[in-house]
Design a protein around this motif. Structure first.
Motif, PDB file in Angstrom:
ATOM      1  N   THR A 209     -74.494 -75.977  41.013  1.00  0.00           N
ATOM      2  CA  THR A 209     -75.920 -75.865  41.885  1.00  0.00           C
ATOM      3  C   THR A 209     -75.403 -75.083  41.940  1.00  0.00           C
ATOM      4  O   THR A 209     -74.858 -74.626  42.947  1.00  0.00           O
ATOM      5  CB  THR A 209     -76.075 -77.331  42.137  1.00  0.00           C
ATOM      6  N   ALA A 210     -76.719 -74.502  42.725  1.00  0.00           N
ATOM      7  CA  ALA A 210     -77.086 -73.104  43.667  1.00  0.00           C
ATOM      8  C   ALA A 210     -76.448 -73.636  45.432  1.00  0.00           C
ATOM      9  O   ALA A 210     -75.808 -72.578  45.997  1.00  0.00           O
ATOM     10  CB  ALA A 210     -78.945 -72.798  43.544  1.00  0.00           C
ATOM     11  N   ASP A 211     -77.029 -74.527  45.496  1.00  0.00           N
ATOM     12  CA  ASP A 211     -76.480 -74.733  47.156  1.00  0.00           C
ATOM     13  C   ASP A 211     -74.842 -74.512  46.906  1.00  0.00           C
ATOM     14  O   ASP A 211     -74.163 -74.371  48.527  1.00  0.00           O
ATOM     15  CB  ASP A 211     -76.692 -76.301  47.369  1.00  0.00           C
ATOM     16  N   GLU A 212     -74.042 -74.848  45.615  1.00  0.00           N
ATOM     17  CA  GLU A 212     -72.306 -74.512  46.139  1.00  0.00           C
ATOM     18  C   GLU A 212     -72.465 -72.663  45.764  1.00  0.00           C
ATOM     19  O   GLU A 212     -70.907 -72.280  45.866  1.00  0.00           O
ATOM     20  CB  GLU A 212     -72.086 -75.083  45.169  1.00  0.00           C
ATOM     21  N   VAL A 213     -73.480 -71.707  45.749  1.00  0.00           N
ATOM     22  CA  VAL A 213     -73.163 -70.028  45.685  1.00  0.00           C
ATOM     23  C   VAL A 213     -73.694 -69.883  46.720  1.00  0.00           C
ATOM     24  O   VAL A 213     -75.006 -70.096  46.218  1.00  0.00           O
ATOM     25  CB  VAL A 213     -73.609 -70.668  44.045  1.00  0.00           C
ATOM     26  N   PRO A 214     -73.263 -69.220  47.640  1.00  0.00           N
ATOM     27  CA  PRO A 214     -73.821 -69.009  49.206  1.00  0.00           C
ATOM     28  C   PRO A 214     -74.581 -67.702  48.747  1.00  0.00           C
ATOM     29  O   PRO A 214     -75.707 -67.122  49.146  1.00  0.00           O
ATOM     30  CB  PRO A 214     -72.537 -68.438  50.567  1.00  0.00           C
ATOM     31  N   ASP A 215     -73.837 -66.844  47.647  1.00  0.00           N
ATOM     32  CA  ASP A 215     -74.794 -66.020  47.615  1.00  0.00           C
ATOM     33  C   ASP A 215     -74.734 -65.230  45.973  1.00  0.00           C
ATOM     34  O   ASP A 215     -73.728 -64.272  45.331  1.00  0.00           O
ATOM     35  CB  ASP A 215     -74.503 -64.220  48.734  1.00  0.00           C
ATOM     36  N   PRO A 216     -75.860 -65.329  45.377  1.00  0.00           N
ATOM     37  CA  PRO A 216     -75.262 -65.018  44.163  1.00  0.00           C
ATOM     38  C   PRO A 216     -75.520 -63.172  43.743  1.00  0.00           C
ATOM     39  O   PRO A 216     -74.909 -62.829  42.688  1.00  0.00           O
ATOM     40  CB  PRO A 216     -76.375 -65.873  43.440  1.00  0.00           C
ATOM     41  N   HIS A 217     -75.657 -63.198  44.504  1.00  0.00           N
ATOM     42  CA  HIS A 217     -75.481 -61.174  44.567  1.00  0.00           C
ATOM     43  C   HIS A 217     -74.211 -61.011  45.387  1.00  0.00           C
ATOM     44  O   HIS A 217     -74.329 -59.342  45.916  1.00  0.00           O
ATOM     45  CB  HIS A 217     -77.068 -60.893  45.302  1.00  0.00           C
ATOM     46  N   ASN A 218     -73.074 -61.872  45.253  1.00  0.00           N
ATOM     47  CA  ASN A 218     -72.040 -60.671  45.153  1.00  0.00           C
ATOM     48  C   ASN A 218     -70.857 -61.982  44.480  1.00  0.00           C
ATOM     49  O   ASN A 218     -70.270 -62.765  45.549  1.00  0.00           O
ATOM     50  CB  ASN A 218     -71.537 -61.452  47.488  1.00  0.00           C
ATOM     51  N   LEU A 219     -71.495 -62.010  43.655  1.00  0.00           N
ATOM     52  CA  LEU A 219     -70.358 -62.619  43.205  1.00  0.00           C
ATOM     53  C   LEU A 219     -69.697 -61.239  41.657  1.00  0.00           C
ATOM     54  O   LEU A 219     -70.071 -60.329  41.079  1.00  0.00           O
ATOM     55  CB  LEU A 219     -70.947 -63.615  41.990  1.00  0.00           C
ATOM     56  N   ASP A 220     -68.116 -61.781  41.708  1.00  0.00           N
ATOM     57  CA  ASP A 220     -67.421 -60.793  41.206  1.00  0.00           C
ATOM     58  C   ASP A 220     -67.478 -61.103  39.711  1.00  0.00           C
ATOM     59  O   ASP A 220     -67.214 -62.726  39.103  1.00  0.00           O
ATOM     60  CB  ASP A 220     -65.713 -60.704  41.343  1.00  0.00           C
ATOM     61  N   ILE A 221     -67.054 -60.302  38.604  1.00  0.00           N
ATOM     62  CA  ILE A 221     -67.266 -60.520  36.924  1.00  0.00           C
ATOM     63  C   ILE A 221     -66.535 -59.831  36.348  1.00  0.00           C
ATOM     64  O   ILE A 221     -66.694 -58.362  37.105  1.00  0.00           O
ATOM     65  CB  ILE A 221     -68.706 -60.390  36.021  1.00  0.00           C
ATOM     66  N   ARG A 222     -65.461 -60.780  36.041  1.00  0.00           N
ATOM     67  CA  ARG A 222     -64.582 -60.205  35.533  1.00  0.00           C
ATOM     68  C   ARG A 222     -63.812 -60.874  33.647  1.00  0.00           C
ATOM     69  O   ARG A 222     -63.954 -61.973  33.552  1.00  0.00           O
ATOM     70  CB  ARG A 222     -62.883 -60.666  36.094  1.00  0.00           C
ATOM     71  N   THR A 223     -63.921 -59.422  32.488  1.00  0.00           N
ATOM     72  CA  THR A 223     -63.869 -59.948  31.043  1.00  0.00           C
ATOM     73  C   THR A 223     -62.478 -59.417  31.159  1.00  0.00           C
ATOM     74  O   THR A 223     -62.125 -58.477  31.034  1.00  0.00           O
ATOM     75  CB  THR A 223     -65.297 -59.665  30.736  1.00  0.00           C
ATOM     76  N   THR A 224     -61.926 -60.762  30.045  1.00  0.00           N
ATOM     77  CA  THR A 224     -60.417 -60.188  29.399  1.00  0.00           C
ATOM     78  C   THR A 224     -60.305 -60.266  28.233  1.00  0.00           C
ATOM     79  O   THR A 224     -61.017 -61.144  28.096  1.00  0.00           O
ATOM     80  CB  THR A 224     -59.510 -60.831  30.224  1.00  0.00           C
ATOM     81  N   LEU A 225     -59.746 -59.270  27.191  1.00  0.00           N
ATOM     82  CA  LEU A 225     -59.396 -59.535  26.199  1.00  0.00           C
ATOM     83  C   LEU A 225     -58.002 -59.269  25.859  1.00  0.00           C
ATOM     84  O   LEU A 225     -57.467 -58.905  26.502  1.00  0.00           O
ATOM     85  CB  LEU A 225     -60.273 -58.430  25.359  1.00  0.00           C
ATOM     86  N   ASN A 226     -57.806 -60.830  25.762  1.00  0.00           N
ATOM     87  CA  ASN A 226     -56.064 -61.216  25.100  1.00  0.00           C
ATOM     88  C   ASN A 226     -55.586 -61.400  26.496  1.00  0.00           C
ATOM     89  O   ASN A 226     -54.056 -60.182  26.577  1.00  0.00           O
ATOM     90  CB  ASN A 226     -55.729 -60.027  23.771  1.00  0.00           C
ATOM     91  N   GLY A 227     -55.772 -61.066  27.668  1.00  0.00           N
ATOM     92  CA  GLY A 227     -55.516 -61.257  29.497  1.00  0.00           C
ATOM     93  C   GLY A 227     -55.669 -58.852  29.816  1.00  0.00           C
ATOM     94  O   GLY A 227     -55.026 -59.014  30.547  1.00  0.00           O
ATOM     95  N   GLU A 228     -56.237 -58.067  29.743  1.00  0.00           N
ATOM     96  CA  GLU A 228     -56.666 -56.853  29.823  1.00  0.00           C
ATOM     97  C   GLU A 228     -57.422 -57.594  29.798  1.00  0.00           C
ATOM     98  O   GLU A 228     -58.523 -57.304  29.544  1.00  0.00           O
ATOM     99  CB  GLU A 228     -56.218 -56.236  28.776  1.00  0.00           C
ATOM    100  N   VAL A 229     -58.043 -56.145  31.556  1.00  0.00           N
ATOM    101  CA  VAL A 229     -59.539 -56.636  31.701  1.00  0.00           C
ATOM    102  C   VAL A 229     -60.345 -55.411  31.197  1.00  0.00           C
ATOM    103  O   VAL A 229     -59.556 -54.252  31.179  1.00  0.00           O
ATOM    104  CB  VAL A 229     -59.118 -56.099  33.588  1.00  0.00           C
ATOM    105  N   MET A 230     -61.415 -55.828  31.077  1.00  0.00           N
ATOM    106  CA  MET A 230     -62.510 -54.751  30.204  1.00  0.00           C
ATOM    107  C   MET A 230     -63.174 -54.180  30.817  1.00  0.00           C
ATOM    108  O   MET A 230     -64.180 -53.783  30.774  1.00  0.00           O
ATOM    109  CB  MET A 230     -62.286 -55.345  28.840  1.00  0.00           C
ATOM    110  N   GLN A 231     -63.621 -55.400  31.662  1.00  0.00           N
ATOM    111  CA  GLN A 231     -65.216 -54.946  32.624  1.00  0.00           C
ATOM    112  C   GLN A 231     -64.958 -55.598  34.202  1.00  0.00           C
ATOM    113  O   GLN A 231     -63.991 -56.675  33.961  1.00  0.00           O
ATOM    114  CB  GLN A 231     -66.172 -55.976  32.404  1.00  0.00           C
TER     115      GLN A 231
END
Length: 305
Positions: A209-231
């Motif tokens: 819920t939105a009340d638990e996300v203080p700033d949705p415009h300051n969130l890291d997004i990390r994508t890994t493929l088989n443990g290796e960071v892609m994004q």
């Protein structure tokens, strides 16, 4: 609050995650209503909760407060013992945003649009956390796109909303992996086919819920493929922020409670790597957004029919 759908006896149930447990919301609403008549009865299906989201959210909050101390095994189960499903299996609609990070547009060799580029994602493509993404028999150009997704909680009812009021319509957030069949995406100017293959839309595992996300415009997004960071990027670098996205969508169609709106992917996709990298049988693709959760899926070949 963290909301999930989980499977029981072949049916989806609406759950509330409390610590390492999941509380059955419908059963808890019935049990707690016995001594607190202000608690409304809530449906076993999360889709029906969103139909009454505005009126039932206060009851859901009361259930969450009481459930923190719940020990009744008819109401609560260890999260590890339930099968998590897509949080909303059949949202009213799912509208994705394309090219919302400048570096992704640059790596793809595409222009930055002056307004959000939108396309539909059909809910029939959704895949739960832990379930396989399928490499289709007709293509091996399967690529990843990790994204923050908005969940709508209030209807616009024909109103064209402004940026200033747009965040009032946000119920919460989840994670989406906009897995794409690239050759089908680019063989015509419309993205629809490449974005809507069977079992290519991982989503979840929970709605926060939105009340638990203080700033949705300051969130890291990390994508890994088989443990290796892609994004790896931060939502602060989105071209169109959430109010801009919602204002643009509401210009032409109503927002409805339960709508899912993935907000675009950062740079680091596979098809522009040298050489290109595509998802293949045996891979594991994982999206992590701190505070929202981790969405991880194995990759398997589609069985020819």
């Amino acid at each position: 609050m963290r909301l999930v759908s989980y499977g029981e006896a072949g049916k989806a149930r609406f759950g509330l995650v409390v610590g390492t447990n999941v509380v059955d919301v419908a059963r808890a609403s019935e049990a707690y209503r016995a001594d607190d008549g202000s608690i409304e009865l809530i449906s076993p299906r999360i889709e029906y909760f969103f139909d009454e989201c505005t009126s039932q959210t206060p009851s859901l909050k009361k259930i969450a407060e009481r459930a923190a101390k719940e020990t009744n095994t008819s109401l609560v189960k260890p999260l590890s013992e339930v099968k998590i499903l897509p949080p909303i299996a059949r949202p009213p609609k799912s509208i994705c945003v394309a090219r919302n990070y400048a570096e992704h547009a640059k790596e793809a060799g595409l222009e930055i649009s002056p307004i959000p580029i939108l396309f539909p994602r059909f809910s029939a493509t959704f895949v739960a956390d832990g379930d396989p993404v399928l490499v289709p028999t007709v293509s091996d150009n399967l690529d990843w796109e990790g994204e923050l997704a908005i969940v709508i909680g209030k209807p616009t009812n024909g109103k064209r909303i402004t940026k200033a009021e747009a965040m009032d319509y946000v119920f919460g957030y989840t994670i989406f992996n906009d897995v794409t069949v690239r050759d089908y995406q680019f063989r015509v100017t419309q993205y629809t086919a490449g974005k809507n293959f069977r079992a290519t839309g991982p989503i979840g595992p929970a709605i926060v819920t939105a009340d638990e996300v203080p700033d949705p415009h300051n969130l890291d997004i990390r994508t890994t493929l088989n443990g290796e960071v892609m994004q790896f990027a931060n939502t602060s670098t989105m071209i169109y922020d959430i109010p801009t996205i919602l204002e643009n969508i509401a210009e032409f169609i109503d927002l409805e409670p339960g709508d899912i709106i993935p907000t675009g992917t950062p740079a680091g996709v596979g098809f522009k790597r040298k050489p290109p990298i595509f998802l293949k049988d045996g891979d594991t693709i994982t999206i992590e957004i701190p505070g929202i959760g981790t969405l991880s899926n194995p990759v398997k070949n589609e069985v020819a029919s």
